[in-house]
Design an enzyme around this catalytic site. Structure first.
Site, short mmCIF file in Angstrom:
data_model
loop_
_atom_site.label_atom_id
_atom_site.label_comp_id
_atom_site.label_asym_id
_atom_site.label_seq_id
_atom_site.Cartn_x
_atom_site.Cartn_y
_atom_site.Cartn_z
N CYS A 156 -25.45 50.14 -45.20
CA CYS A 156 -26.39 49.56 -44.24
C CYS A 156 -25.99 49.92 -42.80
O CYS A 156 -24.95 49.45 -42.32
CB CYS A 156 -26.43 48.05 -44.44
SG CYS A 156 -27.30 47.15 -43.16
N CYS A 192 -25.65 46.91 -40.57
CA CYS A 192 -24.41 46.17 -40.85
C CYS A 192 -23.23 46.86 -40.16
O CYS A 192 -22.39 46.20 -39.56
CB CYS A 192 -24.16 46.10 -42.35
SG CYS A 192 -25.46 45.27 -43.29
#
Length: 106
Positions: A30, A33
């Site tokens: 991600c 993230c």
């Protein structure tokens, strides 16, 4: 930040029964993230009353389903086993947004 995968207690519900916790749902692939992860130590330092627990979405998809986490990164705040707030969406989150979210729950 503690990684759920490395914790001795693997029952999340039992783990968060007492105290204040911030569950940080993430994944290695991600990009949003990875964007916020370098700021997490500063966020943790701002909120020493909370224990931050990182939960890998891919490793613990069952927990994500149970907690209805459909976008990452996501944050769920727990106080003595009770959910008091969540910052869950598919958008990139900034350090300021996360701090404001946690402050809003105090």
């Amino acid at each position: 930040m503690k990684e759920f995968a490395k914790m001795a207690e693997t029952n999340l519900t039992h783990l968060i029964t007492k105290g204040k916790h911030v569950l940080f749902f993430t994944a290695t692939w991600c990009s949003d993230c990875r964007f916020i992860k370098p700021a997490m130590p500063e966020i943790e330092a701002e909120f020493p009353e909370y224990e931050f627990i990182e939960i890998d979405r891919d490793q613990y998809i069952d927990i994500c389903e149970e907690w209805e986490i459909f976008g990452i990164p996501s944050f769920v705040v727990i106080d003595n086993g009770r959910e008091v707030g969540r910052f869950v969406n598919k958008d990139r989150k900034t350090k300021r947004e996360i701090s404001e979210f946690i402050h809003s729950l105090s």
